[in-house]
Design an enzyme around this catalytic site. Structure first.
Site, PDB file in Angstrom:
ATOM      1  N   HIS A 106       0.844  -1.201   0.000  1.00  0.00           N
ATOM      2  CA  HIS A 106       0.000   0.000   0.000  1.00  0.00           C
ATOM      3  C   HIS A 106       0.883   1.257   0.000  1.00  0.00           C
ATOM      4  O   HIS A 106       0.623   2.214  -0.717  1.00  0.00           O
ATOM      5  CB  HIS A 106      -0.889   0.038   1.250  1.00  0.00           C
ATOM      6  CG  HIS A 106      -1.905  -1.055   1.328  1.00  0.00           C
ATOM      7  ND1 HIS A 106      -2.013  -1.901   2.405  1.00  0.00           N
ATOM      8  CD2 HIS A 106      -2.883  -1.435   0.464  1.00  0.00           C
ATOM      9  CE1 HIS A 106      -3.003  -2.752   2.200  1.00  0.00           C
ATOM     10  NE2 HIS A 106      -3.549  -2.506   1.030  1.00  0.00           N
ATOM     11  N   LYS A 121     -15.374 -10.020  10.841  1.00  0.00           N
ATOM     12  CA  LYS A 121     -15.078 -10.480  12.195  1.00  0.00           C
ATOM     13  C   LYS A 121     -13.612 -10.828  12.370  1.00  0.00           C
ATOM     14  O   LYS A 121     -13.071 -10.738  13.439  1.00  0.00           O
ATOM     15  CB  LYS A 121     -15.937 -11.697  12.507  1.00  0.00           C
ATOM     16  CG  LYS A 121     -17.383 -11.321  12.723  1.00  0.00           C
ATOM     17  CD  LYS A 121     -18.182 -12.492  13.259  1.00  0.00           C
ATOM     18  CE  LYS A 121     -19.657 -12.150  13.249  1.00  0.00           C
ATOM     19  NZ  LYS A 121     -20.431 -13.056  12.443  1.00  0.00           N
ATOM     20  N   ARG A 146      -2.202  -5.509  -8.445  1.00  0.00           N
ATOM     21  CA  ARG A 146      -1.040  -6.370  -8.184  1.00  0.00           C
ATOM     22  C   ARG A 146      -0.848  -7.425  -9.246  1.00  0.00           C
ATOM     23  O   ARG A 146       0.258  -7.819  -9.567  1.00  0.00           O
ATOM     24  CB  ARG A 146      -1.196  -7.051  -6.813  1.00  0.00           C
ATOM     25  CG  ARG A 146      -1.055  -6.103  -5.665  1.00  0.00           C
ATOM     26  CD  ARG A 146      -1.655  -6.686  -4.428  1.00  0.00           C
ATOM     27  NE  ARG A 146      -3.074  -6.948  -4.634  1.00  0.00           N
ATOM     28  CZ  ARG A 146      -3.833  -7.642  -3.826  1.00  0.00           C
ATOM     29  NH1 ARG A 146      -3.320  -8.187  -2.757  1.00  0.00           N
ATOM     30  NH2 ARG A 146      -5.111  -7.803  -4.086  1.00  0.00           N
ATOM     31  N   SER A 178      -3.052  -7.943   2.914  1.00  0.00           N
ATOM     32  CA  SER A 178      -3.137  -7.750   4.368  1.00  0.00           C
ATOM     33  C   SER A 178      -3.481  -9.056   5.075  1.00  0.00           C
ATOM     34  O   SER A 178      -2.936  -9.353   6.137  1.00  0.00           O
ATOM     35  CB  SER A 178      -4.180  -6.694   4.700  1.00  0.00           C
ATOM     36  OG  SER A 178      -3.810  -5.480   4.110  1.00  0.00           O
TER      37      SER A 178
HETATM   38  N1  COA Z   1      -0.246  -3.985  -1.710  1.00  0.00           N
HETATM   39  C1  COA Z   1      -0.592  -4.953  -0.863  1.00  0.00           C
HETATM   40  N2  COA Z   1      -1.851  -5.397  -0.720  1.00  0.00           N
HETATM   41  C2  COA Z   1      -2.780  -4.826  -1.461  1.00  0.00           C
HETATM   42  C3  COA Z   1      -2.508  -3.804  -2.371  1.00  0.00           C
HETATM   43  C4  COA Z   1      -1.163  -3.392  -2.488  1.00  0.00           C
HETATM   44  N3  COA Z   1      -0.786  -2.438  -3.324  1.00  0.00           N
HETATM   45  N4  COA Z   1      -3.651  -3.432  -2.963  1.00  0.00           N
HETATM   46  C5  COA Z   1      -4.606  -4.198  -2.447  1.00  0.00           C
HETATM   47  N5  COA Z   1      -4.089  -5.033  -1.546  1.00  0.00           N
HETATM   48  C6  COA Z   1      -4.790  -6.071  -0.788  1.00  0.00           C
HETATM   49  C7  COA Z   1      -5.349  -5.585   0.481  1.00  0.00           C
HETATM   50  O1  COA Z   1      -4.413  -5.707   1.518  1.00  0.00           O
HETATM   51  C8  COA Z   1      -6.520  -6.509   0.666  1.00  0.00           C
HETATM   52  O2  COA Z   1      -6.044  -7.699   1.195  1.00  0.00           O
HETATM   53  P1  COA Z   1      -6.987  -8.648   2.075  1.00  0.00           P
HETATM   54  O3  COA Z   1      -8.218  -8.895   1.295  1.00  0.00           O
HETATM   55  O4  COA Z   1      -6.127  -9.811   2.231  1.00  0.00           O
HETATM   56  O5  COA Z   1      -7.224  -7.911   3.362  1.00  0.00           O
HETATM   57  C9  COA Z   1      -6.994  -6.772  -0.756  1.00  0.00           C
HETATM   58  O6  COA Z   1      -5.887  -6.489  -1.549  1.00  0.00           O
HETATM   59  C10 COA Z   1      -8.103  -5.902  -1.236  1.00  0.00           C
HETATM   60  O7  COA Z   1      -8.218  -4.844  -0.368  1.00  0.00           O
HETATM   61  P2  COA Z   1      -8.482  -3.333  -0.630  1.00  0.00           P
HETATM   62  O8  COA Z   1      -7.603  -2.779  -1.677  1.00  0.00           O
HETATM   63  O9  COA Z   1      -8.407  -2.683   0.682  1.00  0.00           O
HETATM   64  O10 COA Z   1      -9.862  -3.348  -1.206  1.00  0.00           O
HETATM   65  P3  COA Z   1     -11.165  -3.911  -0.575  1.00  0.00           P
HETATM   66  O11 COA Z   1     -11.662  -4.868  -1.578  1.00  0.00           O
HETATM   67  O12 COA Z   1     -11.018  -4.369   0.810  1.00  0.00           O
HETATM   68  O13 COA Z   1     -12.033  -2.605  -0.512  1.00  0.00           O
HETATM   69  C11 COA Z   1     -13.060  -0.634  -1.349  1.00  0.00           C
HETATM   70  C12 COA Z   1     -12.299  -1.903  -1.635  1.00  0.00           C
HETATM   71  C13 COA Z   1     -12.995  -0.191   0.078  1.00  0.00           C
HETATM   72  C14 COA Z   1     -12.422   0.429  -2.210  1.00  0.00           C
HETATM   73  C15 COA Z   1     -14.509  -0.880  -1.799  1.00  0.00           C
HETATM   74  O14 COA Z   1     -15.029  -1.971  -1.115  1.00  0.00           O
HETATM   75  C16 COA Z   1     -15.360   0.319  -1.573  1.00  0.00           C
HETATM   76  O15 COA Z   1     -15.296   1.282  -2.305  1.00  0.00           O
HETATM   77  N6  COA Z   1     -16.213   0.308  -0.506  1.00  0.00           N
HETATM   78  C17 COA Z   1     -17.040   1.399  -0.089  1.00  0.00           C
HETATM   79  C18 COA Z   1     -18.491   1.155  -0.481  1.00  0.00           C
HETATM   80  C19 COA Z   1     -18.677   1.399  -1.950  1.00  0.00           C
HETATM   81  O16 COA Z   1     -18.491   2.476  -2.452  1.00  0.00           O
HETATM   82  N7  COA Z   1     -19.089   0.329  -2.642  1.00  0.00           N
HETATM   83  C20 COA Z   1     -19.274   0.354  -4.061  1.00  0.00           C
HETATM   84  C21 COA Z   1     -17.970   0.081  -4.752  1.00  0.00           C
HETATM   85  S1  COA Z   1     -18.161   0.067  -6.505  1.00  0.00           S
END
Ligand code: COA
Length: 167
Positions: A19, A45, A94, A132
């Site tokens: 990140h 959870k 990624r 993560s």
């Molecule tokens: N390096 C390391 N890990 C990375 C990374 C990077 N550059 N980019 C993503 N990841 C990992 C994260 O650690 C996470 O790992 P995990 O699932 O093992 O915990 C995974 O990739 C995806 O996580 P993240 O990038 O945080 O995205 P997410 O899918 O959890 O959340 C949101 C995405 C928050 C942007 C999306 O759910 C959102 O916009 N939510 C708000 C509600 C909304 O607007 N919904 C409609 C969306 S169209």
């Protein structure tokens, strides 16, 4: 809208060096990156840190970088972006496996708010396998995560696992 601000949304449980790599690449392009910890997407959870803890941790990591801000948000990411006057959204890609989900989200976000622009950035190749949840699992099982997270994050993770072990 202020085009020198980008938001970087995600769950960040916890923020990894992958990140951080994306944040620093973003800072080459814009003046300010706002890291948004999504409350809606992340209340699983199995979470290691609460939303407030994640935000506090990110603020600590970037304590010396005034161009990075961290905050949590509820509801839609596009509404959060709009409320901060930012139409640029950064996401890391990624691997090809990320593409479909990211593409779908980008198009959904754009249909919710046509002004939004999503910028996909490729992380350093050393971070392409990072996530993560993998970092959480490795740390929970006693593996060394020094290479994957900043020293501050590692310290907090060690504390958290020590607390749960002593319970
Ligand atoms: N390096 C390391 N890990 C990375 C990374 C990077 N550059 N980019 C993503 N990841 C990992 C994260 O650690 C996470 O790992 P995990 O699932 O093992 O915990 C995974 O990739 C995806 O996580 P993240 O990038 O945080 O995205 P997410 O899918 O959890 O959340 C949101 C995405 C928050 C942007 C999306 O759910 C959102 O916009 N939510 C708000 C509600 C909304 O607007 N919904 C409609 C969306 S169209």
């Amino acid at each position: 809208m202020n085009d020198s601000i980008a938001i970087y949304p995600g769950s960040f449980d916890p923020l990894t060096l992958g990140h951080d790599d994306i944040v620093r690449r973003g800072l080459r392009l814009v003046e300010r990156v706002i890291i948004g910890v999504a409350e809606t997407a992340t209340q699983s959870k199995s979470g290691l840190f609460s939303i407030e803890e994640r935000v506090a941790l990110i603020r600590e990591v970037y304590a010396d970088e005034p161009r990075v801000e961290a905050t949590s948000f509820q509801g839609l990411t596009v509404d959060f972006a709009r409320s901060r006057g930012a139409r640029l959204m950064i996401r890391g890609l990624r691997a090809v496996s990320d593409f479909e989900y990211e593409f779908q989200m980008a198009l959904m976000n754009r249909s919710l708010w046509p002004e939004v622009e999503v910028l996909f950035m490729a992380p350093d190749v050393r971070h392409t396998f990072l996530s993560s949840s993998l970092v959480r699992e490795v740390a929970r099982l006693g593996g060394d995560v020094t290479e994957f997270v900043s020293a501050i994050v590692k310290e907090r993770m060690d504390e958290r696992f020590a607390e749960s072990a002593s319970r």
